[in-house]
Design an enzyme around this catalytic site. Structure first.
Site, PDB file in Angstrom:
ATOM      1  N   THR A 108       0.810  -1.218   0.000  1.00 53.85           N
ATOM      2  CA  THR A 108       0.000   0.000   0.000  1.00 53.85           C
ATOM      3  C   THR A 108       0.849   1.277   0.000  1.00 53.85           C
ATOM      4  OG1 THR A 108      -0.164  -0.114   2.397  1.00 53.85           O
ATOM      5  CG2 THR A 108      -1.987  -1.064   1.161  1.00 53.85           C
ATOM      6  N   TYR A 135      20.018  -2.031 -16.815  1.00 50.67           N
ATOM      7  CA  TYR A 135      19.026  -1.704 -17.848  1.00 50.67           C
ATOM      8  C   TYR A 135      19.765  -1.254 -19.104  1.00 50.67           C
ATOM      9  CZ  TYR A 135      16.643  -0.798 -13.351  1.00 50.67           C
ATOM     10  OH  TYR A 135      16.199  -0.840 -12.061  1.00 50.67           O
ATOM     11  N   GLU A 155      31.313  -4.041  -9.702  1.00 44.87           N
ATOM     12  CA  GLU A 155      31.811  -2.709  -9.408  1.00 44.87           C
ATOM     13  C   GLU A 155      32.866  -2.814  -8.317  1.00 44.87           C
ATOM     14  OE1 GLU A 155      28.211  -1.088  -6.548  1.00 44.87           O
ATOM     15  OE2 GLU A 155      27.943  -0.865  -8.689  1.00 44.87           O
ATOM     16  N   HIS A 181      26.714   3.533  -3.807  1.00 50.53           N
ATOM     17  CA  HIS A 181      26.308   2.275  -3.173  1.00 50.53           C
ATOM     18  C   HIS A 181      27.069   2.075  -1.872  1.00 50.53           C
ATOM     19  CE1 HIS A 181      24.848  -0.111  -6.953  1.00 50.53           C
ATOM     20  NE2 HIS A 181      23.954   0.735  -6.517  1.00 50.53           N
TER      21      HIS A 181
END
Lengths: 380, 289
Positions: free
Chosen positions: B17, B159, B209, B248
């Site tokens: 929700t 992506y 990485e 990160h």
């Protein structure tokens, strides 16, 4: 967040780890008065409080035979940047005569997904190098995080270091204290290097604690600690906006991307194409126009950045939203620096239209965009 | 059948929700993912895009046979959400949430393993078996079904690489974001063991990485002969300075470990082709396929 040496020592000392007697001085303090007030006996060691490694080699640690020499050393250290950082505090300690320097740390072993106790007889400055050259000299004991570090595991490490009698029990106490600090602070690393053997005592001559940034909110007591000196002015400013930004210490192309991997890859591409990246700035996933505007605003006055490259592959991030942010930044700051944008993925076409109206050229090919940004940085 | 997930995998969305949960539930449904239930404590009885919401994961499992969960719960409550999923018998938990304290992650991954549950993440875009199912937040349209698996520590870069592969007509069997945190559930070597046995996967792309030693351990697996399919790798962070965290939580060169050069050398020594830029990956793949 990396704590300063004196902060780490305060925490460890509170857990029973012996540390040298010392006093923290700030710029403008009467250093001699502070040293006498703390009852320190020369010879002394004066240490620049900056959150970086290799201070000794960079001239950030000075031996002082007397109080006068310590005052002079402190004055010098306040004016001496260590790896680009100026100290706001200096630690003055009694020098401790010792016969052996050990290394002791509790670190998070990423591969094992466990804390590990690391100990060695080769303490001092170059323990990482020593570990690479002579892995056998390093003792590692994995810890079950549900069980914590038990005394017998710590004693086994101490025995392997050749410690006996009171030194062995002292070592056990220090190791358990390091683990307690690691656990309660949610630390990534708690390290004492060197842990000096002085007669039948162990003394932590230097200490380092790196706290997990994601655990800071659980430790409100740490909020006031950790010198922002770890960050440059621009980095600290970006941190307040929740933007990961790293200054790379060279002139060239400021790289703005969505996502850490993407931004790093773009930096690397700038280098591959004959340029230098000056800034890493990750606007994150799903950035709003406002966030993009704030990010570009940070770079508007950044001397080392000769051009700005924004490389976006829209997934969750919408290129039209990014374009709106860029357009409003250009409106707000004018174009203080040459700007190159590459858009691909979600809403890229719409984003290109918005940028065209703002007079900003947008590429779809990342390599072309990088080449253009590198070229502009050379001219700029 | 892809590894880990397939068309029929029944998914429960924890934190359905919330803004992110709601948005990605719609995208997952549009992609064809079988989202059978959602969970938000205190919101039991509601519906989100037609998906029934429950107060507990247990109920979602009992009523709908949910097998996998995707966690959109904010960091302060994320660990709790994982423990709940594990105790309810969920076998695969994908943790999208970023900024979970690493000590908590370490503990919930350990707990999950002892109970036979696999955690993916945290701080991951999730997992997608193109054309079959997507349990994650990646844009579905850049992926295309095929025979090359992709494992990545990054989101957007994945992506970008998938789109470049798709443009060159190279599809993906499965794409797994393992997550950008210092400690993650499924890591490269473990995923590679599974992919080695997957008849639907002919080659592998690793997107690594700086920071940690996951890429080095992946290389060791190949050297030991435990992964024998063609491998193309790219490592981000060649120009990252040591001691600085690059966005990160896991991307930091520290204590002399995690540098670019060591990773590339380990991978090359294992016979992997290492791309200099993400955009070289399709070309290198074409040479090994």
């Amino acid at each position: 967040m990396r704590l300063l040496e004196y902060e780490a020592k305060e925490i460890l000392s509170g857990l029973g780890v012996p540390v040298p007697r010392g006093v923290v001085v700030e710029q403008g303090d009467d250093v001699a008065e502070k040293i006498r007030g703390a009852g320190l006996q020369p010879p002394l060691v004066v240490k620049s409080q900056v959150p970086v490694g290799g201070r000794g080699r960079a001239g950030g640690v000075v031996f002082a035979p007397g109080i006068g020499a310590a005052v002079e050393a402190a004055g010098r250290l306040f004016a001496t940047p260590v790896r680009g950082l100026l100290p706001r505090r200096v630690l003055v300690e009694e020098a401790v005569e010792h016969t052996l320097e050990l290394y002791l740390a509790v670190v998070l072993d990423r591969a094992a997904r466990r804390p590990v106790l690391i100990a060695s007889r080769m303490g001092g400055v170059e323990v990482e190098e020593a570990a690479k050259k002579n892995p056998g000299a390093i003792i590692r004991a994995a810890v079950d995080p549900w069980l914590g570090l038990r005394g017998y595991v710590a004693r086994r490490a101490g025995l392997a270091l050749g410690l006996r009698g009171r030194l062995l029990r002292g070592f056990e106490a220090v190791a358990l204290a390091l683990y307690r600090a690691w656990e309660t602070l949610g630390a990534e690393l708690v390290e004492v290097n060197p842990l000096a053997v002085a007669g039948d005592r162990l003394v932590a001559l230097d200490a380092k604690i790196v706290v997990d940034d994601n655990a800071l909110s659980r430790h409100p007591g740490l909020g006031g600690r950790g010198d922002v000196g770890e960050y440059t002015g621009l980095e600290a400013q970006a941190r307040r906006l929740g933007l990961p930004l790293v200054e790379l210490g060279q002139e060239g192309v400021a790289v703005v991307g969505n996502g850490a991997g993407m931004t790093m890859a773009t930096m690397d591409l700038v280098y591959e194409r004959g340029g230098q990246p000056s800034v890493f700035l990750d606007i994150g996933g799903g950035a709003s126009a406002d966030r993009v505007r704030a990010a570009l605003g940070l770079l508007a006055g950044h001397q080392a950045s000769r051009s700005i490259l924004v490389n976006i592959f829209g997934g969750i991030t919408r290129c039209d939203e990014v374009a709106r942010g860029i357009a409003s930044a250009v409106e707000e700051h004018g174009s203080p620096k040459p700007l190159v944008v590459r858009l691909a993925g979600t809403m890229a076409e719409e984003g290109r239209r918005i940028l065209a109206r703002a007079g900003v050229e947008a590429y779809s090919d990342p390599v072309e965009a990088v080449d253009r940004a590198v070229e502009l940085a050379r001219e700029g | 059948m892809a590894i880990l997930v397939d068309r029929g995998t029944r998914v429960v969305v924890q934190g359905i929700t919330g803004r992110e949960g709601r948005f990605h539930t719609r995208l997952m449904l549009e992609y064809g993912t079988r989202v059978v239930a959602g969970v938000t404590p205190g919101k039991g009885g509601e519906r989100v895009h037609g998906v029934p919401v429950y107060d507990t994961v247990e109920e979602a499992v009992e009523k709908h046979g949910a097998e996998a969960s995707i966690v959109f719960v904010p960091a302060p409550a994320a660990a709790d959400a994982v423990y709940e999923a594990v105790d309810a018998g969920i076998k695969l938990v994908v943790v999208i949430t970023e900024h979970i304290p690493v000590h908590e992650t370490m503990l919930f991954i350990d707990y999950a393993r002892r109970k036979g549950t696999l955690v993916i993440g945290p701080n991951t875009p999730g997992v997608i078996a193109p054309g079959r199912t997507k349990i994650g937040i990646m844009p579905g349209d850049v992926f295309t079904p095929g025979r090359v698996a992709v494992l990545s520590r990054s989101g957007t870069l994945t992506y970008e690489v998938a789109a470049a592969m798709t443009r060159e007509g190279i599809g993906q069997s499965i794409v797994i974001g393992v997550g950008g945190d210092p400690v993650v559930g499924l890591d490269f070597p473990e995923a590679m063991e599974m992919l080695g046995r997957d008849p639907g996967t002919r080659a592998l792309v690793l997107i690594g990485e700086i920071g940690g030693d996951m890429e080095e351990r992946a290389a060791a697996l190949v050297r030991e002969g435990r992964f024998t399919k063609p491998l193309v790798a790219y490592i981000a962070g060649k120009t990252a300075p040591p001691g600085k965290r690059m966005g990160h939580a896991g991307a930091i060169i520290s204590m002399g470990l995690g540098g670019y050069q060591e990773k590339v050398e380990a991978l090359r020594a294992a016979g992997a082709l290492v791309a200099r830029t993400p955009y070289e990956i399709p070309k290198l793949l074409a040479s090994v396929l």
